[in-house]
Design an enzyme around this catalytic site. Sequence first.
Site, PDB file in Angstrom:
ATOM      1  N   GLY A 216      -4.934  -4.683   7.151  1.00 22.25           N
ATOM      2  CA  GLY A 216      -5.966  -3.656   7.238  1.00 22.25           C
ATOM      3  C   GLY A 216      -7.006  -3.911   8.308  1.00 22.25           C
TER       4      GLY A 216
ATOM      5  N   GLY B 105      -0.198  -2.418   6.153  1.00 20.25           N
ATOM      6  CA  GLY B 105      -0.154  -3.663   6.916  1.00 20.25           C
ATOM      7  C   GLY B 105      -1.512  -4.343   6.894  1.00 20.25           C
TER       8      GLY B 105
ATOM      9  N   ARG C 234     -13.255  -8.186  -0.664  1.00 22.30           N
ATOM     10  CA  ARG C 234     -12.635  -7.751   0.602  1.00 22.30           C
ATOM     11  C   ARG C 234     -12.057  -6.343   0.444  1.00 22.30           C
ATOM     12  NH1 ARG C 234      -7.353  -5.807   2.237  1.00 22.30           N
ATOM     13  NH2 ARG C 234      -7.102  -6.293   4.421  1.00 22.30           N
ATOM     14  N   VAL C 235     -12.320  -5.510   1.429  1.00 22.47           N
ATOM     15  CA  VAL C 235     -11.780  -4.148   1.453  1.00 22.47           C
ATOM     16  C   VAL C 235     -11.032  -3.975   2.774  1.00 22.47           C
ATOM     17  CG1 VAL C 235     -12.409  -1.706   1.548  1.00 22.47           C
ATOM     18  CG2 VAL C 235     -13.608  -3.224  -0.033  1.00 22.47           C
ATOM     19  N   GLY C 236      -9.872  -3.371   2.703  1.00 18.67           N
ATOM     20  CA  GLY C 236      -9.065  -3.172   3.906  1.00 18.67           C
ATOM     21  C   GLY C 236      -9.214  -1.776   4.480  1.00 18.67           C
ATOM     22  N   ASP C 237      -8.169  -1.324   5.146  1.00 18.31           N
ATOM     23  CA  ASP C 237      -8.202  -0.028   5.821  1.00 18.31           C
ATOM     24  C   ASP C 237      -7.968   1.164   4.886  1.00 18.31           C
ATOM     25  OD1 ASP C 237      -5.601  -1.104   5.428  1.00 18.31           O
ATOM     26  OD2 ASP C 237      -4.751   0.337   6.830  1.00 18.31           O
TER      27      ASP C 237
ATOM     28  N   THR D 229       0.843  -1.185   0.000  1.00 18.38           N
ATOM     29  CA  THR D 229       0.000   0.000   0.000  1.00 18.38           C
ATOM     30  C   THR D 229       0.882   1.241   0.000  1.00 18.38           C
ATOM     31  OG1 THR D 229      -1.777  -1.060   1.180  1.00 18.38           O
ATOM     32  CG2 THR D 229      -1.578   1.320   1.478  1.00 18.38           C
TER      33      THR D 229
HETATM   34  N1  ASP Z   1      -3.439  -2.176   4.377  1.00 23.59           N
HETATM   35  C1  ASP Z   1      -3.672  -2.894   3.145  1.00 23.59           C
HETATM   36  C2  ASP Z   1      -4.940  -3.675   3.256  1.00 23.59           C
HETATM   37  O1  ASP Z   1      -5.179  -4.277   4.279  1.00 23.59           O
HETATM   38  C3  ASP Z   1      -2.575  -3.851   2.783  1.00 23.59           C
HETATM   39  C4  ASP Z   1      -1.196  -3.287   2.730  1.00 23.59           C
HETATM   40  O2  ASP Z   1      -0.850  -2.361   3.432  1.00 23.59           O
HETATM   41  O3  ASP Z   1      -0.417  -3.818   1.945  1.00 23.59           O
HETATM   42  O4  ASP Z   1      -5.678  -3.711   2.312  1.00 23.59           O
END
Ligand code: ASP
Length: 347
Positions: A259, A257, A233-236, A205
């Site tokens: 999410g 990291g 799926r959706v992260g942070d 990210t």
């Molecule tokens: N934070 C991102 C997510 O969880 C992943 C990443 O930082 O690589 O989607």
Amino acid sequence: MIDRRRFLFLSALTVPLLSSRRSAAQKTDRVSTVKSKFPVVVSTWDSGIRANAAAWNVLGKKGRALDAVEQAARSAEDEISCCVGLGAYPDRDGFVTLDASIMDEFANCGSVAFVRHIKNPISVARKLMETTPHVFLAGDGAEQFAIQNGFERIPEKLSPEAQKAYKEWLKKSQYKSVINIENSKKRSEVITPYRFDDGSPNHDTMGTIALDAKGNLSGACTTSGMAFKIHGRVGDSPIIGSGLFVDNEIGAATSSGVGEEVIRICGTHTVIESMRHGMTPENACREAVERIVKRDPEKAKTLQVGFIAIGKNGKVGAYSVQKGFTYAVTNDEFPEGKVYEAESRFE
Ligand code: ASP
């Protein structure tokens, strides 16, 4: 088929959050606080140095932080890497789906999530922010909005790197129980097979925060999320207050990291609120990490999350759960940018 609970648990343990191109020989200072005058731009990971260069083209000419962070994110989206843009690794069904968010000095914000076929989701997020009363669009609606606003629809095609990694992953179609501890002894285990032909690991990210010559803050965050994630799926990263938060009176913060862990503690909002109550950016990032660790100390040993923050005075801070989280800082002193490794809760 694994159920959602189990998937989230496994993905936290196992997703290949790989550090970006840096030769093993290259020495990186282990520092969690960098004092800087403004303008200054800070991005996650080593690859942040290239994103910062795009931002510095704007900031160095006394441009606006918002324009700078958008350019940083676009430059990452235009590259081929495992975790940003259409060249990134797909979800477990073979689709590349992207998330992005942007926030300016007036607390205007825009986010898109689960978007396909669009090269620069960060600019769609900005368009949404600037031309509609809304903050967040997802899926087909976000794609439709982008196309209506002149963004090109790029047909689905995995990059050769992604194709290769996906084929490799499909052999087992499972989430390996290795974790994102980039510089640990297990590093080679962690990055195999998710690295490029030249042997360099690559992720992640791209979170970028900037303070411009006028003293205004903005941030942008763009990602394809976790490789081989569940479709949808959706992260942070696109969630304001989780993967990105800006308060022009206090500071700006972004994260990378796992999410799900960041969402559970409203990570970047937590960082900014700690700064509001007097903490330095470094201590505020540390505090957010501590909340993740406190929630589940055993699990925290097996996952990576890193935060970066800039205070209103230009002071930069970073902290991560595990060793190996790097970030790039570019300012008048280091116009070419400098990469640091954050201090971490676990070694
Ligand atoms: N934070 C991102 C997510 O969880 C992943 C990443 O930082 O690589 O989607």
